[in-house]
Design a protein around this motif. Structure first.
Motif, PDB file in Angstrom:
ATOM      1  N   TYR A 108      -4.517  26.991  15.325  1.00 14.32           N
ATOM      2  CA  TYR A 108      -3.263  27.408  14.796  1.00 14.32           C
ATOM      3  C   TYR A 108      -3.131  28.634  14.567  1.00 14.32           C
ATOM      4  CZ  TYR A 108      -4.160  22.160  14.127  1.00 14.32           C
ATOM      5  OH  TYR A 108      -4.518  21.096  14.105  1.00 14.32           O
TER       6      TYR A 108
ATOM      7  N   HIS B 212      -0.149  17.780   7.902  1.00 20.32           N
ATOM      8  CA  HIS B 212       0.425  18.981   7.922  1.00 20.32           C
ATOM      9  C   HIS B 212      -0.416  20.287   7.284  1.00 20.32           C
ATOM     10  CE1 HIS B 212       3.986  16.713   8.949  1.00 20.32           C
ATOM     11  NE2 HIS B 212       4.215  17.698   9.816  1.00 20.32           N
TER      12      HIS B 212
ATOM     13  N   TYR C 295       2.463  23.391  10.679  1.00 23.26           N
ATOM     14  CA  TYR C 295       1.698  22.888  11.687  1.00 23.26           C
ATOM     15  C   TYR C 295       1.457  21.441  11.552  1.00 23.26           C
ATOM     16  CZ  TYR C 295       1.007  27.348  14.077  1.00 23.26           C
ATOM     17  OH  TYR C 295       1.003  28.586  14.772  1.00 23.26           O
ATOM     18  N   PRO C 296       1.790  20.375  12.260  1.00 20.80           N
ATOM     19  CA  PRO C 296       1.616  19.189  12.400  1.00 20.80           C
ATOM     20  C   PRO C 296       0.165  19.334  12.692  1.00 20.80           C
ATOM     21  CG  PRO C 296       2.933  19.575  14.110  1.00 20.80           C
ATOM     22  CD  PRO C 296       2.839  20.728  13.614  1.00 20.80           C
TER      23      PRO C 296
ATOM     24  N   GLY D 152      -1.315  14.218  16.712  1.00 20.69           N
ATOM     25  CA  GLY D 152      -0.416  14.370  17.906  1.00 20.69           C
ATOM     26  C   GLY D 152      -0.635  15.857  18.558  1.00 20.69           C
ATOM     27  N   PRO D 153       0.064  15.922  19.553  1.00 25.97           N
ATOM     28  CA  PRO D 153      -0.108  16.963  20.665  1.00 25.97           C
ATOM     29  C   PRO D 153       0.030  18.255  20.048  1.00 25.97           C
ATOM     30  CG  PRO D 153       1.697  15.925  21.124  1.00 25.97           C
ATOM     31  CD  PRO D 153       1.040  15.169  20.288  1.00 25.97           C
ATOM     32  N   PRO D 154      -0.573  19.300  20.416  1.00 19.53           N
ATOM     33  CA  PRO D 154      -0.223  20.824  19.798  1.00 19.53           C
ATOM     34  C   PRO D 154       1.159  21.172  19.978  1.00 19.53           C
ATOM     35  CG  PRO D 154      -2.300  20.605  21.315  1.00 19.53           C
ATOM     36  CD  PRO D 154      -1.631  19.401  21.478  1.00 19.53           C
ATOM     37  N   SER D 155       2.034  21.718  18.936  1.00 18.83           N
ATOM     38  CA  SER D 155       3.104  22.125  19.124  1.00 18.83           C
ATOM     39  C   SER D 155       3.245  23.474  18.339  1.00 18.83           C
ATOM     40  CB  SER D 155       3.942  20.829  18.483  1.00 18.83           C
ATOM     41  OG  SER D 155       3.784  21.139  17.079  1.00 18.83           O
ATOM     42  N   GLU D 156       4.278  24.127  18.632  1.00 18.21           N
ATOM     43  CA  GLU D 156       4.697  25.279  17.781  1.00 18.21           C
ATOM     44  C   GLU D 156       5.039  24.940  16.180  1.00 18.21           C
ATOM     45  OE1 GLU D 156       5.032  28.363  19.022  1.00 18.21           O
ATOM     46  OE2 GLU D 156       3.935  27.558  21.063  1.00 18.21           O
ATOM     47  N   PRO D 157       4.630  25.954  15.399  1.00 22.25           N
ATOM     48  CA  PRO D 157       4.860  25.936  13.828  1.00 22.25           C
ATOM     49  C   PRO D 157       6.362  25.672  13.631  1.00 22.25           C
ATOM     50  CG  PRO D 157       4.236  27.997  14.409  1.00 22.25           C
ATOM     51  CD  PRO D 157       4.152  27.348  15.740  1.00 22.25           C
ATOM     52  N   THR D 158       6.611  25.306  12.593  1.00 22.36           N
ATOM     53  CA  THR D 158       7.984  25.330  12.189  1.00 22.36           C
ATOM     54  C   THR D 158       7.942  26.423  11.018  1.00 22.36           C
ATOM     55  OG1 THR D 158       8.468  22.871  12.333  1.00 22.36           O
ATOM     56  CG2 THR D 158       9.776  23.936  10.616  1.00 22.36           C
TER      57      THR D 158
END
Length: 120
Positions: free
Chosen positions: A32, A52, A65-66, A69-75
Motif C-alpha cells: 500500500y 480497511h 485502503y480496502p 478484494g482486488p488491489p485498488s487506489e486509496p480514498t
C-alpha cells in the motif's frame, strides 16, 4: 490484522506499507503506497473488522485502503498543508483521530523554509 493471519509493516523513508502472510513470509502479499520520504514516523491503523487500512502521509493526506478484494487506489479522506504523522481509529465509535505537523527551520537570510527531511 484482527484474524492474526497478516502482519502489516511500514518503515521510515519507505513509501510502502507491506502486508505479509505470517504462514509464508517469503513474499509480501500486498503493498500500500503512501508518501513517506523523511525520517518522520508516519503511523497507520486498521479498522476494527480488518477491512480497511488508514494511513497518514508526508504530503498531508489521510488515505484509506480496502484490504479485501482486488488491489485498488486509496480514498483520500482528509487533506492538510503539513504531514499527517498519526492516524488512529477509536475502538468502538466511528471516530478518526489524526496528528498533523512537522518541524520546519526558518532560514536567517530569507528564502524558503526548509522541512526536516530536506525537501521544500
Amino acid at each position: 490484522t484482527p484474524d492474526g493471519l497478516y502482519l502489516l509493516s511500514g518503515a521510515r523513508r519507505d513509501g510502502r506499507i507491506i502486508a505479509w502472510d505470517v504462514r509464508n513470509t517469503c513474499q509480501p502479499v500486498a503493498e500500500y503506497v503512501r508518501s513517506s520520504p523523511t525520517n518522520q514516523r508516519i503511523g497507520f491503523d486498521l479498522s476494527r473488522d480488518g477491512s480497511h487500512l488508514f494511513t497518514g502521509s508526508r504530503d498531508g493526506c489521510v488515505l484509506a485502503y480496502p484490504l479485501h478484494g482486488p488491489p485498488s487506489e486509496p480514498t483520500t479522506l482528509l487533506s492538510y498543508a503539513d504531514a499527517v504523522s498519526g492516524v488512529s481509529l477509536h475502538p468502538s465509535l466511528p471516530l478518526l483521530a489524526v496528528s498533523v505537523g512537522e518541524r520546519t527551520f526558518p532560514l536567517r537570510f530569507g528564502g524558503k523554509r526548509r522541512r526536516e527531511g530536506g525537501e521544500g
